[in-house]
Scaffold this active site. Sequence first.
Site, PDB file in Angstrom:
ATOM      1  N   THR A 204       4.012   1.490   6.356  1.00 16.94           N
ATOM      2  CA  THR A 204       3.475   1.295   6.374  1.00 16.94           C
ATOM      3  C   THR A 204       2.565   2.470   6.903  1.00 16.94           C
ATOM      4  OG1 THR A 204       1.797  -0.213   6.526  1.00 16.94           O
ATOM      5  CG2 THR A 204       3.757  -0.467   7.722  1.00 16.94           C
TER       6      THR A 204
ATOM      7  N   ASP B 242       5.745  -7.972   5.720  1.00 18.66           N
ATOM      8  CA  ASP B 242       6.100  -8.809   4.684  1.00 18.66           C
ATOM      9  C   ASP B 242       6.652  -8.897   4.423  1.00 18.66           C
ATOM     10  OD1 ASP B 242       3.938 -10.729   5.940  1.00 18.66           O
ATOM     11  OD2 ASP B 242       2.303 -10.450   4.536  1.00 18.66           O
TER      12      ASP B 242
ATOM     13  N   GLY C  98       0.801  -0.961   0.023  1.00 16.29           N
ATOM     14  CA  GLY C  98       0.312   0.258  -0.092  1.00 16.29           C
ATOM     15  C   GLY C  98       0.719   1.732   0.017  1.00 16.29           C
TER      16      GLY C  98
ATOM     17  N   ARG D 121       1.371  -5.858  -5.111  1.00 18.54           N
ATOM     18  CA  ARG D 121       1.639  -6.471  -4.026  1.00 18.54           C
ATOM     19  C   ARG D 121       2.198  -7.867  -4.152  1.00 18.54           C
ATOM     20  NH1 ARG D 121      -0.515  -4.682   0.609  1.00 18.54           N
ATOM     21  NH2 ARG D 121      -2.463  -3.027   0.277  1.00 18.54           N
TER      22      ARG D 121
HETATM   23  P1  FBP Z   1       0.133  -2.331   3.751  1.00 19.41           P
HETATM   24  O1  FBP Z   1       0.459  -2.685   4.530  1.00 19.41           O
HETATM   25  O2  FBP Z   1       0.563  -2.496   2.232  1.00 19.41           O
HETATM   26  O3  FBP Z   1       1.398  -1.059   4.324  1.00 19.41           O
HETATM   27  O4  FBP Z   1      -0.878  -1.274   2.778  1.00 19.41           O
HETATM   28  C1  FBP Z   1      -1.702  -0.774   4.337  1.00 19.41           C
HETATM   29  C2  FBP Z   1      -2.958  -0.063   3.804  1.00 19.41           C
HETATM   30  O5  FBP Z   1      -3.763   1.109   3.279  1.00 19.41           O
HETATM   31  C3  FBP Z   1      -3.987  -1.130   4.806  1.00 19.41           C
HETATM   32  O6  FBP Z   1      -4.462   0.171   5.963  1.00 19.41           O
HETATM   33  C4  FBP Z   1      -5.338  -1.016   4.840  1.00 19.41           C
HETATM   34  O7  FBP Z   1      -6.027  -1.731   5.239  1.00 19.41           O
HETATM   35  C5  FBP Z   1      -4.546  -1.877   3.234  1.00 19.41           C
HETATM   36  O8  FBP Z   1      -3.416  -1.230   2.720  1.00 19.41           O
HETATM   37  C6  FBP Z   1      -5.999  -1.585   1.629  1.00 19.41           C
HETATM   38  O9  FBP Z   1      -4.919  -2.315   0.257  1.00 19.41           O
HETATM   39  P2  FBP Z   1      -5.036  -1.725  -0.796  1.00 19.41           P
HETATM   40  O10 FBP Z   1      -4.667  -1.034  -1.434  1.00 19.41           O
HETATM   41  O11 FBP Z   1      -5.099  -3.319  -1.591  1.00 19.41           O
HETATM   42  O12 FBP Z   1      -7.044  -1.377  -0.765  1.00 19.41           O
END
Ligand code: FBP
Length: 552
Positions: free
Chosen positions: A203, A176, A81, A145
């Site tokens: 993150t 991860d 993310g 991802r």
């Molecule tokens: P990371 O763990 O990859 O840093 O992502 C954080 C996050 O923003 C979470 O808070 C949220 O649950 C998720 O990503 C949402 O994922 P996506 O961008 O795939 O909708």
Amino acid sequence: MIISPLQSARYQYSPKLPGMLRNGISEICVKNGAPTQSVADQEKIAALFPNTYGKNEITFQKGENTAPAKKQVVGMILSGGQAPGGHNVVCGLYDALKATNPENELLGFLGGPSGLLEDSYRVMDDEYIDKFRNTGGFDIIGSGRTKLETEEQFAIAAEVCKKHGVTAIVIIGGDDSNTNAAVLAEYMAAHNTGVQVIGCPKTIDGDLKNEDIECSFGFDTATKTYSELIGNIQRDANSAKKYWHFIKVMGRSASHVALECALETQPNICLIGEEVAAKKMSLSAVADVIADSVAARAAKGMNFGVAIIPEGIVEFVPEFSMLIAEINELLAGEKTAQFNALPTWEEKYAFIQNGLTAEAMAVFAILPQGIQQQLFLERDPHGNVQVSLIESEKLFSAMVSDKLAARKAAGTYNGKFSAQHHFFGYEGRCAFPSNFDADYCYSLGYNAFMLIQYGFTGYLSKVSNLSKPAEEWVAGGMPITKMMNMERRNGKDKPVIRKALVELDGKPFTYFAEHRQEWAENTCFTFPGAIQYYGPAEVCDLTTRTLALEKA
Ligand code: FBP
């Protein structure tokens, strides 16, 4: 291209480096610290990482640069993310790399880890990099991802690196991705590829932290952005005096984001998933906590308020986890098709009633119908319920409404309750980084290159002492294996970086717990306002309340 005045001004901002990195590349040398051990399961982790385990912690200091002169071709990946400041990690890395030797090259693999596997990349140059300095987003190369975790993938990665003469890879990601960076580093070392691997802690969730990593980048800006919005809503609530606002905030499982926003804004309620799990609270008990605040405020004539709900809350409610597990079983394999073929909700409901245990059905029955249906609509690729998509802000406001109706009937509540719902997540992930994140990220990237230049691999770029002014920050590196333990994942024991949940005996939660009763019954809102980029340091360079309390 038209750019905003702020963007143009931010291009000119010079991120602050830790004092020890400020004297120019030729004046940075390594100070060796002690050899390291993993936080747990030392024998198992040592056996899995024979080439990279047990290395020394290191810090940089002022002194003659003794790194061997060697042309470096560095590949970098943005993983997972978006988090504010990612562009500055790239800029710091690029600036250190070019300052060391203008012949050095930086390749950005496009769209996350898959860019490395598909050999899809862009070569960074001044003109391109300068368009992204101190800006939010990951659009400089995109993110993704895809997980880099199998031997086959590592072999492809090694081939791609060989093809381009890549000497090091920097992986900018969460727990991860950095776990996988350590595994990739071990693979590259074991196969004598000569490719180093360095990680950077990213993150917005704030769950990549431990005794070495004080915070992940992006948490500062994202929580400040949400806190600004929550503060604005609090002012609106206090002006109109007619709504209760239920605000869900991102953060995946851990409640760090919710807790930080609560410390910043002093809402009436903030749920903390880790506490709900520790106290084994039921959904009904959680709804009662909110209803108690609504009733206490109503008794004082205040039929308004604000409740912060962490994204992962329902996972922490034991009876809800049990329900989800049973639903996953109920719809396993062929049964999803059977369920989907049923034409009406009544028939579907009967199917559910037949398939769940009485205990799970009792939980299911108290959910609002919209949430019940959501549980059967949104499935992940493995067919499991996607808990993060559950609209828990609506779930709790509906349950609170029912509770208040019952209290009204019993004569114990006589207020008005009208709810508004919000979900803040994507609004904060690509904000212009705060000065803290701009400085921290630039330092992480710059520092990552110093680790590369000195030949380290399997290290996380580490910048600490972050609650102090940047001048006093400490730059160095920590073997990623030091942060690992063995955990059961998908039926197998795996070496992983431990995810940090909110500690209920930690200072941020303790502070919150000491004040929340007062906040629940009175109006103690605080209004942090927008992130400030220019002005006095006490306004512009503020760190999070979480960091300040942890380091107090
Ligand atoms: P990371 O763990 O990859 O840093 O992502 C954080 C996050 O923003 C979470 O808070 C949220 O649950 C998720 O990503 C949402 O994922 P996506 O961008 O795939 O909708």
